[in-house]
Scaffold this motif. Sequence first.
Motif, PDB file in Angstrom:
ATOM      1  N   TYR A 102       2.981 -36.061  -9.265  1.00 36.01           N
ATOM      2  CA  TYR A 102       3.567 -36.052 -10.597  1.00 36.01           C
ATOM      3  C   TYR A 102       4.912 -36.763 -10.692  1.00 36.01           C
ATOM      4  CZ  TYR A 102      -0.020 -32.498 -10.940  1.00 36.01           C
ATOM      5  OH  TYR A 102      -1.216 -31.834 -10.887  1.00 36.01           O
ATOM      6  N   PHE A 103       5.531 -37.043  -9.551  1.00 33.12           N
ATOM      7  CA  PHE A 103       6.866 -37.623  -9.562  1.00 33.12           C
ATOM      8  C   PHE A 103       6.944 -38.854  -8.669  1.00 33.12           C
ATOM      9  CE2 PHE A 103       7.206 -32.968  -9.927  1.00 33.12           C
ATOM     10  CZ  PHE A 103       7.570 -32.902 -11.259  1.00 33.12           C
ATOM     11  N   LYS A 104       7.523 -39.914  -9.210  1.00 31.17           N
ATOM     12  CA  LYS A 104       7.683 -41.142  -8.442  1.00 31.17           C
ATOM     13  C   LYS A 104       8.948 -41.112  -7.593  1.00 31.17           C
ATOM     14  CE  LYS A 104       5.335 -44.098 -11.832  1.00 31.17           C
ATOM     15  NZ  LYS A 104       5.464 -45.267 -12.745  1.00 31.17           N
ATOM     16  N   PHE A 105       9.918 -40.272  -8.000  1.00 32.10           N
ATOM     17  CA  PHE A 105      11.205 -40.247  -7.316  1.00 32.10           C
ATOM     18  C   PHE A 105      11.668 -38.804  -7.146  1.00 32.10           C
ATOM     19  CE2 PHE A 105      10.929 -44.015 -10.036  1.00 32.10           C
ATOM     20  CZ  PHE A 105      11.066 -45.023  -9.087  1.00 32.10           C
ATOM     21  N   SER A 106      12.480 -38.588  -6.137  1.00 32.22           N
ATOM     22  CA  SER A 106      13.111 -37.290  -5.924  1.00 32.22           C
ATOM     23  C   SER A 106      14.491 -37.296  -6.574  1.00 32.22           C
ATOM     24  CB  SER A 106      13.255 -37.005  -4.426  1.00 32.22           C
ATOM     25  OG  SER A 106      11.988 -36.987  -3.788  1.00 32.22           O
ATOM     26  N   PHE A 107      14.866 -36.146  -7.149  1.00 32.28           N
ATOM     27  CA  PHE A 107      16.181 -36.032  -7.771  1.00 32.28           C
ATOM     28  C   PHE A 107      16.793 -34.677  -7.462  1.00 32.28           C
ATOM     29  CE2 PHE A 107      14.131 -39.184 -10.574  1.00 32.28           C
ATOM     30  CZ  PHE A 107      15.048 -40.224 -10.419  1.00 32.28           C
ATOM     31  N   GLY A 108      18.065 -34.655  -7.289  1.00 34.10           N
ATOM     32  CA  GLY A 108      18.814 -33.442  -6.993  1.00 34.10           C
ATOM     33  C   GLY A 108      20.262 -33.837  -6.848  1.00 34.10           C
ATOM     34  N   SER A 109      20.545 -34.687  -5.845  1.00 33.94           N
ATOM     35  CA  SER A 109      21.867 -35.297  -5.760  1.00 33.94           C
ATOM     36  C   SER A 109      22.055 -36.162  -6.996  1.00 33.94           C
ATOM     37  CB  SER A 109      21.975 -36.159  -4.495  1.00 33.94           C
ATOM     38  OG  SER A 109      21.832 -35.365  -3.341  1.00 33.94           O
ATOM     39  N   LEU A 110      23.156 -35.954  -7.682  1.00 33.52           N
ATOM     40  CA  LEU A 110      23.343 -36.608  -8.979  1.00 33.52           C
ATOM     41  C   LEU A 110      23.851 -38.045  -8.844  1.00 33.52           C
ATOM     42  CD1 LEU A 110      24.992 -33.626 -10.873  1.00 33.52           C
ATOM     43  CD2 LEU A 110      22.658 -34.473 -11.141  1.00 33.52           C
ATOM     44  N   GLY A 111      23.567 -38.844  -9.871  1.00 38.62           N
ATOM     45  CA  GLY A 111      24.207 -40.140  -9.976  1.00 38.62           C
ATOM     46  C   GLY A 111      23.348 -41.362  -9.778  1.00 38.62           C
ATOM     47  N   TYR A 112      22.124 -41.198  -9.298  1.00 37.44           N
ATOM     48  CA  TYR A 112      21.377 -42.420  -8.999  1.00 37.44           C
ATOM     49  C   TYR A 112      20.141 -42.640  -9.868  1.00 37.44           C
ATOM     50  CZ  TYR A 112      18.359 -39.446  -6.025  1.00 37.44           C
ATOM     51  OH  TYR A 112      17.513 -38.470  -5.541  1.00 37.44           O
ATOM     52  N   GLY A 113      19.856 -41.716 -10.784  1.00 35.37           N
ATOM     53  CA  GLY A 113      18.709 -41.915 -11.672  1.00 35.37           C
ATOM     54  C   GLY A 113      18.870 -43.103 -12.601  1.00 35.37           C
ATOM     55  N   GLY A 140      28.134 -33.804 -16.748  1.00 36.59           N
ATOM     56  CA  GLY A 140      28.919 -33.766 -15.518  1.00 36.59           C
ATOM     57  C   GLY A 140      28.581 -34.904 -14.571  1.00 36.59           C
ATOM     58  N   GLU A 141      27.350 -35.391 -14.685  1.00 41.23           N
ATOM     59  CA  GLU A 141      26.882 -36.497 -13.844  1.00 41.23           C
ATOM     60  C   GLU A 141      27.646 -37.783 -14.121  1.00 41.23           C
ATOM     61  OE1 GLU A 141      22.495 -38.262 -12.493  1.00 41.23           O
ATOM     62  OE2 GLU A 141      22.672 -36.893 -14.194  1.00 41.23           O
ATOM     63  N   LEU A 142      28.265 -37.857 -15.288  1.00 39.96           N
ATOM     64  CA  LEU A 142      29.045 -39.047 -15.628  1.00 39.96           C
ATOM     65  C   LEU A 142      30.277 -39.202 -14.738  1.00 39.96           C
ATOM     66  CD1 LEU A 142      28.920 -38.859 -19.538  1.00 39.96           C
ATOM     67  CD2 LEU A 142      27.490 -40.242 -18.031  1.00 39.96           C
ATOM     68  N   ASN A 143      30.582 -38.193 -13.937  1.00 36.97           N
ATOM     69  CA  ASN A 143      31.681 -38.288 -12.973  1.00 36.97           C
ATOM     70  C   ASN A 143      31.332 -39.197 -11.799  1.00 36.97           C
ATOM     71  OD1 ASN A 143      32.784 -34.774 -13.135  1.00 36.97           O
ATOM     72  ND2 ASN A 143      32.815 -36.388 -14.657  1.00 36.97           N
ATOM     73  N   GLU A 144      30.054 -39.462 -11.601  1.00 39.60           N
ATOM     74  CA  GLU A 144      29.592 -40.235 -10.443  1.00 39.60           C
ATOM     75  C   GLU A 144      29.851 -41.731 -10.641  1.00 39.60           C
ATOM     76  OE1 GLU A 144      28.443 -38.895  -7.761  1.00 39.60           O
ATOM     77  OE2 GLU A 144      27.910 -36.856  -8.362  1.00 39.60           O
ATOM     78  N   GLY A 145      30.422 -42.348  -9.633  1.00 36.61           N
ATOM     79  CA  GLY A 145      30.719 -43.783  -9.716  1.00 36.61           C
ATOM     80  C   GLY A 145      29.501 -44.654  -9.873  1.00 36.61           C
ATOM     81  N   ILE A 147      26.962 -44.128 -11.609  1.00 42.50           N
ATOM     82  CA  ILE A 147      26.583 -44.178 -13.023  1.00 42.50           C
ATOM     83  C   ILE A 147      27.266 -45.358 -13.705  1.00 42.50           C
ATOM     84  CG2 ILE A 147      26.847 -43.014 -15.258  1.00 42.50           C
ATOM     85  CD1 ILE A 147      24.641 -41.773 -13.604  1.00 42.50           C
ATOM     86  N   TRP A 148      28.520 -45.583 -13.391  1.00 40.99           N
ATOM     87  CA  TRP A 148      29.276 -46.650 -14.054  1.00 40.99           C
ATOM     88  C   TRP A 148      28.872 -48.029 -13.546  1.00 40.99           C
ATOM     89  CZ3 TRP A 148      31.486 -45.506 -18.396  1.00 40.99           C
ATOM     90  CH2 TRP A 148      31.648 -44.146 -18.662  1.00 40.99           C
ATOM     91  N   GLU A 149      28.494 -48.146 -12.302  1.00 37.33           N
ATOM     92  CA  GLU A 149      27.911 -49.406 -11.814  1.00 37.33           C
ATOM     93  C   GLU A 149      26.648 -49.719 -12.607  1.00 37.33           C
ATOM     94  OE1 GLU A 149      27.421 -49.753  -7.514  1.00 37.33           O
ATOM     95  OE2 GLU A 149      28.802 -48.076  -7.270  1.00 37.33           O
ATOM     96  N   SER A 150      25.818 -48.702 -12.792  1.00 39.08           N
ATOM     97  CA  SER A 150      24.555 -48.885 -13.507  1.00 39.08           C
ATOM     98  C   SER A 150      24.775 -49.204 -14.981  1.00 39.08           C
ATOM     99  CB  SER A 150      23.693 -47.623 -13.366  1.00 39.08           C
ATOM    100  OG  SER A 150      23.462 -47.316 -12.015  1.00 39.08           O
TER     101      SER A 150
END
Length: 256
Positions: A102-113, A140-145, A147-150
């Motif tokens: 059902y899922f193509k990617f794993s998520f938990g650690s924030l910032g890379y979706g 809160g995920e917007l704190n991740e660097g 995210i801003w690269e993306s």
Amino acid sequence: MTRKLINKKIYEIRRNIIKLSFKSNSAHLGSSLSVVEIIFACLYFKIKNKITTEIIFSKGHAAMAYYASLYQFKLIRKKLLDDYLKENSTLWAHISKKNNQYFKFSFGSLGYGLGISAGISLGYKTKGKKSKIFCILSDGELNEGSIWESLMFISHHNLKNITILIDSNKIQSFGRTEEVINLKHIKKVFKNLNYHVHTVNGHNFEDIYKTMKKDSSRPKILICSTIKGRGLKSIENTISSHYKPATLEQLKIYEK
């Protein structure tokens, strides 16, 4: 699907989230309850429209909301939902693609979706394939660097098939967003990066859906104003709802 049926399904999603949290003694109850209408709108779009649609649930710690939503759309079986966090289950506390169709990617650690969304979007654009990419982030995920690269990459390449939906419940793991890193001027920042930015009621399906489905000449961001713990008055807008599992008393409210 009528408004009455949509509201019933959203209610059932919340009921199942609370049930999953109680039975498994699982955290992230508040985070899961705040994002329900956002996930529902994305899945509704994917099922209703023939266009290739990808949903990237970067807010992977709210996995219970995604699992309960998939069940409401008959995309997973009840037995699988009931096996959440049990031994040998493929439904974990954070979304995992391991042994899971059902899922193509794993998520938990924030910032890379969002970076994954950018890559998928660029791939479709290169192939000339029409698509919609919905990326669900927490505020809160917007704190991740990353995210801003993306965000800069998406803007530079004008990946207009991307819609970013931010679950703005204004609380993150260690405090309120205004205290950790204030996002007061975030809408202006997004606009300066050349995004179409909309503020919507994150608990109003119609408001989310009508805004997200519109075509845009630029990438789009929906700041979805939500309440952490939505649906359980005793935990709404509390930091503790990020950590504490549901209680029997809270389950009984939805079991009536």
